[in-house]
Scaffold this motif. Structure first.
Motif, PDB file in Angstrom:
ATOM      1  N   PRO A 168       0.803  -1.229   0.000  1.00 16.40           N
ATOM      2  CA  PRO A 168       0.000   0.000   0.000  1.00 16.40           C
ATOM      3  C   PRO A 168       0.834   1.277   0.000  1.00 16.40           C
ATOM      4  CG  PRO A 168      -0.862  -1.585   1.583  1.00 16.40           C
ATOM      5  CD  PRO A 168       0.458  -2.121   1.119  1.00 16.40           C
ATOM      6  N   ALA A 169       2.059   1.202   0.522  1.00 26.10           N
ATOM      7  CA  ALA A 169       2.920   2.390   0.569  1.00 26.10           C
ATOM      8  C   ALA A 169       3.632   2.635  -0.752  1.00 26.10           C
ATOM      9  CB  ALA A 169       3.954   2.235   1.686  1.00 26.10           C
ATOM     10  N   ARG A 204      -6.555   4.255  -3.998  1.00 22.76           N
ATOM     11  CA  ARG A 204      -5.353   4.001  -3.210  1.00 22.76           C
ATOM     12  C   ARG A 204      -5.472   4.606  -1.814  1.00 22.76           C
ATOM     13  NH1 ARG A 204       0.603   5.182  -5.507  1.00 22.76           N
ATOM     14  NH2 ARG A 204      -0.149   7.346  -5.531  1.00 22.76           N
ATOM     15  N   ARG A 208      -5.195   2.530   1.681  1.00 22.39           N
ATOM     16  CA  ARG A 208      -4.297   2.919   2.769  1.00 22.39           C
ATOM     17  C   ARG A 208      -5.045   3.155   4.068  1.00 22.39           C
ATOM     18  NH1 ARG A 208      -0.106   7.017  -0.483  1.00 22.39           N
ATOM     19  NH2 ARG A 208       1.157   5.342  -1.424  1.00 22.39           N
ATOM     20  N   HIS A 211      -5.697  -0.178   5.736  1.00 21.14           N
ATOM     21  CA  HIS A 211      -4.519  -0.666   6.450  1.00 21.14           C
ATOM     22  C   HIS A 211      -4.240   0.186   7.689  1.00 21.14           C
ATOM     23  CE1 HIS A 211      -2.787  -3.829   3.800  1.00 21.14           C
ATOM     24  NE2 HIS A 211      -3.604  -3.270   2.926  1.00 21.14           N
ATOM     25  N   CYS A 229       1.979   3.244   5.839  1.00 22.49           N
ATOM     26  CA  CYS A 229       0.926   3.192   4.820  1.00 22.49           C
ATOM     27  C   CYS A 229       1.196   4.086   3.611  1.00 22.49           C
ATOM     28  CB  CYS A 229      -0.421   3.544   5.446  1.00 22.49           C
ATOM     29  SG  CYS A 229      -1.011   2.325   6.635  1.00 22.49           S
TER      30      CYS A 229
END
Length: 261
Positions: A168-169, A204, A208, A211, A229
């Protein structure tokens, strides 16, 4: 958070057990893909819940509740020490709710009704049914929230979203993702809008936030969560989190501590 598309289980049988009540579940507890003859509400009075279906993933922190219609295949994963409350909704009441999995905000009245229904024995005949009617009425008027992460069907778009789910990062631009999956930036942008009804940036950011909720629930600090994240600094994370969740990550964590003590 759940990252794989779940296979559909065998159709539920008419004698499936009706699940209703409450229990504390440990961090990371999972329920494999399944379905129910009746509708189901799942509320995390403390902790965070993720529900995965073929249509995507829904996340519900402690101020949200998930709704899954009858015979809709789904799985659950729980983050943090979770006080989970399950409510089965008979078929005659399901028609009052939307026909697809959803997440709704929990009003003070709805929270108290859910806790009473799942935590107290029925003292008068029909009391639980009347209380369930109140819950359904509250949900029928509630607005759906924006914590749904839709699933892609186009192979190129799915490949791009899978890369983001795996990390995700990942700071990749849409053009960089396009080169990685064999599609132009313009094509991927169009697919995000036509298939997922949101922009690449919005998808996106939602990923994030999913998460981030899990990390915050598990005790990670706001700054650590922002870095993990993919946000460039805590301020931009706080702004994004507040826009989607309706409160700052610090306040969200403070609420978790209150609910678990």
């Amino acid at each position: 958070m759940p990252t794989t598309r779940q296979p559909s289980p065998a159709p539920a049988e008419a004698d499936d057990p009706i699940l209703q009540g409450g229990a504390w579940l440990p961090h990371g507890f999972q329920l494999a893909p399944h379905s129910h003859v009746q509708g189901q509400l799942v509320y995390a009075a403390a902790g965070t819940l993720a529900t995965a279906t073929e249509r995507g993933t829904w996340v519900a922190p402690a101020d949200r509740i998930t709704w899954t219609p009858p015979r809709f295949a789904h799985s659950h994963r729980f983050y943090g020490q979770t006080d989970v409350r399950l409510v089965s909704v008979p078929l005659d009441l399901c028609a009052d709710l939307v026909g697809h999995p959803s997440v709704f905000s929990v009003s003070p009245l709805l929270r108290e009704a859910l806790l009473a229904l799942t935590g107290e024995p029925e003292r008068r005949a029909g009391a639980h049914r009347r209380l369930l009617g109140v819950i359904v009425d509250e949900l029928a008027d509630a607005a759906e929230t924006s914590l749904h992460l839709p699933e892609a069907s186009d192979d190129r778009l799915r490949a791009a979203t899978d890369l983001l789910r795996a990390d995700p990062a990942r700071p990749a631009t849409l053009a960089e993702l396009g080169r990685a999956v064999g599609a132009s930036e313009r094509t991927l942008s169009r697919l995000f809008h036509t298939e997922l009804s949101m922009s690449f940036h919005r998808w996106r950011t939602t990923l994030r936030i999913h998460h981030a909720l899990a990390h915050l629930t598990d005790g990670m600090t706001v700054t650590e969560t922002a870095v993990t994240c993919g946000w460039s600094n805590p301020s931009t994370f706080i702004d994004a989190f507040t826009e989607v969740i309706g409160q700052t990550p610090g306040r969200y964590q403070a609420g978790l501590r209150i609910r678990t003590h």
